[in-house]
Design a protein around this motif. Structure first.
Motif, short mmCIF file in Angstrom:
data_model
loop_
_atom_site.label_atom_id
_atom_site.label_comp_id
_atom_site.label_asym_id
_atom_site.label_seq_id
_atom_site.Cartn_x
_atom_site.Cartn_y
_atom_site.Cartn_z
N TYR A 1 0.65 -1.26 0.10
CA TYR A 1 -0.01 0.07 -0.05
C TYR A 1 0.94 1.06 0.08
CZ TYR A 1 -3.96 -2.99 1.40
OH TYR A 1 -4.99 -3.86 1.40
N ARG A 2 0.18 2.27 -0.23
CA ARG A 2 0.85 3.56 0.08
C ARG A 2 0.06 4.38 1.03
NH1 ARG A 2 4.83 5.62 -3.03
NH2 ARG A 2 5.31 4.75 -5.15
N LEU A 3 0.71 5.00 2.00
CA LEU A 3 0.26 5.52 3.28
C LEU A 3 0.46 6.76 2.94
CD1 LEU A 3 1.73 3.48 6.31
CD2 LEU A 3 -0.48 2.91 4.73
N HIS A 4 -0.85 7.57 3.11
CA HIS A 4 -0.90 9.18 3.50
C HIS A 4 -1.41 9.53 4.81
CE1 HIS A 4 -0.23 9.76 -0.95
NE2 HIS A 4 -0.76 8.54 -1.04
N GLY A 5 -0.88 10.30 5.58
CA GLY A 5 -1.18 10.83 6.79
C GLY A 5 -0.12 11.39 7.51
N TYR A 6 -0.52 11.74 8.84
CA TYR A 6 0.31 12.67 9.66
C TYR A 6 0.52 11.87 11.05
CZ TYR A 6 2.44 17.11 11.03
OH TYR A 6 3.51 18.04 11.42
N LYS A 7 1.74 11.63 11.32
CA LYS A 7 2.13 10.97 12.68
C LYS A 7 2.55 12.03 13.68
CE LYS A 7 0.47 7.09 11.30
NZ LYS A 7 -0.65 6.46 11.96
N ASN B 1 11.78 6.84 2.74
CA ASN B 1 10.40 6.17 2.06
C ASN B 1 9.14 7.01 1.99
OD1 ASN B 1 8.42 4.33 0.84
ND2 ASN B 1 8.56 3.15 2.72
N ASP B 2 9.36 8.14 0.98
CA ASP B 2 8.44 9.15 0.87
C ASP B 2 7.70 9.61 2.43
OD1 ASP B 2 8.06 9.56 -1.93
OD2 ASP B 2 7.24 7.63 -1.88
N ILE B 3 8.89 9.92 3.17
CA ILE B 3 8.51 10.23 4.54
C ILE B 3 8.95 11.91 4.69
CG2 ILE B 3 8.79 9.74 6.97
CD1 ILE B 3 9.21 6.73 6.20
N GLN B 4 8.29 12.45 5.16
CA GLN B 4 8.77 14.06 5.54
C GLN B 4 8.87 14.41 6.97
OE1 GLN B 4 6.97 17.06 3.16
NE2 GLN B 4 6.55 15.68 1.44
N ILE B 5 9.85 14.65 7.48
CA ILE B 5 10.14 14.94 8.84
C ILE B 5 9.81 16.42 8.87
CG2 ILE B 5 11.58 15.07 10.91
CD1 ILE B 5 13.52 13.05 9.59
N ASP C 1 3.77 10.71 2.87
CA ASP C 1 3.33 11.14 1.83
C ASP C 1 3.42 10.09 0.61
OD1 ASP C 1 2.02 13.00 -0.03
OD2 ASP C 1 4.10 14.10 -0.50
N GLY C 2 2.62 9.06 0.67
CA GLY C 2 2.69 7.90 -0.44
C GLY C 2 3.82 7.14 0.23
N THR C 3 4.07 6.82 1.42
CA THR C 3 5.01 5.76 1.88
C THR C 3 4.56 4.38 1.54
OG1 THR C 3 5.52 7.41 3.97
CG2 THR C 3 5.87 5.05 4.10
N ILE C 4 5.43 3.55 1.09
CA ILE C 4 5.37 2.32 0.78
C ILE C 4 5.23 1.48 1.91
CG2 ILE C 4 6.43 0.18 -0.42
CD1 ILE C 4 5.11 2.31 -2.55
N ALA C 5 4.19 0.72 2.26
CA ALA C 5 3.88 -0.13 3.21
C ALA C 5 3.24 -1.34 3.07
CB ALA C 5 3.08 0.61 4.30
#
Length: 446
Positions: free
Chosen positions: A82-88, A126-130, A150-154
């Motif tokens: 999957y691609r993940l879109h969200g804010y942790k 992996n399409d992760i923005q800090i 932002d579209g992180t492969i998981a």
């Protein structure tokens, strides 16, 4: 003793232990190369191969109510990828190699659990923005960040919508580590205070010769021993459940884990504060390194469930099991004190009386009062459990110090903290539940 002064390496190790447990269970009958490799690296003793794992669950909506607050979306690509879109909002051990996280799949009720590798094969994120690093009260050695996925492969590793259930093993293990860290911090602070007392001269003598100060250090020793025994009891139960899978041990572990985490975490903060006080003004000076211990201690009753959250978890475990968790605890404590009747008979009787008081309180109060008194109930269960373990240790070792510790724990403080009545007016009013129902909760039959 080393853990509290080690740069908080125990935090990512705790999450790595929990993640490895989940992957071990999931890969037991699986040929998934990616997950098998991850498990091998998370459990490797080769520093060049070893990976650590993070745990990314808390979002801007909150941490404890994961099911209701998670907004991260999972868009399917191929099979379980999957691609993940969200804010942790609070991502522990941001510098970990992998992480487990929760997200919502389209058309699926509930959350699913996903495995994320933080960097791709080229070493890029992996399409992760800090977004920012957290400016925390303590544990600053461990980087914690707000992350934008932002579209992180998981890879989905749970059944669809069963993510919270799948990650529960990780939470139990990290709560166990939390209790061990609490006991470790208590021991560290106590040993520093004891050593300082042998060096500090005051009023014409060593501080270690002052009877009042010795009494303070003595009680700190009793509390530290009790916390250590409870933390190791949870570790023993976890090992037993992992290997033998006995239902009684599983019931006991289910209630012992939140009790150990909530009680030791709370006492670790108080112990750290008492330890700083033992140094006088030096305890307030940053150059000594002591204030950092107090700041770091404050995470222990917050991370992986605050005290109130865990108190409710104790009630939930009892209710879901039909009282089996509480019966298992009572049986364990009763068995622990059997060998202590000689020399510690009065302590054993106080523990037995406490178990009876818990039964009477639970069976004689309406549900709303039981929830309101859940904190006192959890503290009572913890103290009775720890008392039983101290008596068991004293009977097993035969050492005078263990005998004194058990005696003081049971006789020099109230073991039961249950309120007589919770029907008195409160200064903080509940504006959402005024039903006045008098339902009773049948949680156990001892």
């Amino acid at each position: 003793m080393f853990s509290p002064s080690s740069g908080l390496y125990s935090c990512p190790v705790a999450m790595t232990d929990g993640a490895a447990a989940i992957l071990e269970r999931l890969t037991r009958d699986s040929a998934d190369k990616r997950l098998t490799t991850a498990f091998e690296r998370l459990t490797s003793r080769d520093p060049e191969e070893f990976w650590t794992s993070g745990q990314w669950m808390t979002e801007p909506g909150g941490g404890s109510d994961v099911a209701g607050a998670t907004r991260t979306r999972a868009t399917p690509l191929d099979g379980v990828v999957y691609r993940l879109h969200g804010y942790k909002w609070f991502s522990s051990a941001t510098d970990a190699d992998v992480a487990l996280t929760l997200a919502r799949e389209p058309g699926v009720d509930g959350l699913s659990l996903f495995y994320v590798e933080v960097r791709d094969s080229s070493g890029r994120l992996n399409d992760i923005q800090i977004q920012r690093l957290k400016n925390k009260l303590g544990t600053r050695q461990v980087p914690t960040a707000e992350l934008l996925l932002d579209g992180t492969i998981a890879q989905r590793i749970s059944e669809p919508g069963r993510g919270i259930s799948a990650i529960s093993d990780m939470l139990n293990i990290t709560r166990m580590h939390n209790a061990i860290s609490s006991a470790a911090l208590m021991r560290r602070v106590l040993e520093l205070a004891k050593d300082y007392a042998t060096r500090r001269s005051v009023f014409g003598g060593k501080l270690s010769e002052n009877p009042l100060h010795l009494e303070t250090l003595g009680w700190m020793e009793v509390e530290t021993r009790a916390a250590t025994l409870l933390a190791f009891e949870v570790a023993r139960l976890q090992g037993s459940v992992d290997v033998a899978r006995l239902q009684n041990d599983a019931d006991l572990l289910r209630i012992a884990t939140p009790l150990a985490k909530l009680y030791t975490g709370k006492r670790a903060v108080a112990m750290a504060s008492e330890g700083l006080e033992a140094f006088g003004g030096q305890g307030y000076i940053e150059d000594t390194g002591l204030p950092g211990l107090l700041r770091d201690a404050q995470v222990l009753p917050i991370w992986e469930g605050t005290t109130n959250v865990l108190c409710v978890d104790v009630l939930r475990a009892a209710e879901k099991s039909g009282g089996a968790t509480l019966r298992a605890l009572a049986a364990r404590v009763e068995g622990a004190v059997e060998g202590g009747q000689v020399g510690l008979g009065e302590s054993c009787q106080l523990i037995a009386d406490g178990l009876t008081a818990v039964h009477n309180w639970l069976s004689g109060n309406p549900a709303v009062d039981i929830v309101t008194g859940a904190r006192q109930l959890a503290y009572t269960l913890s103290r009775l459990y720890m008392g039983g373990l101290l008596v068991e240790q004293a009977a097993s070792s035969g050492l005078p110090d263990d005998h004194v510790a058990a005696l003081r724990w049971c006789k020099c403080q109230p073991l039961t903290l249950l309120p007589n009545s919770l029907s008195q007016p409160s200064l903080i009013h509940n504006t959402t539940n005024q039903s006045g129902r008098d339902d009773t909760v049948n949680l156990l039959s001892l």
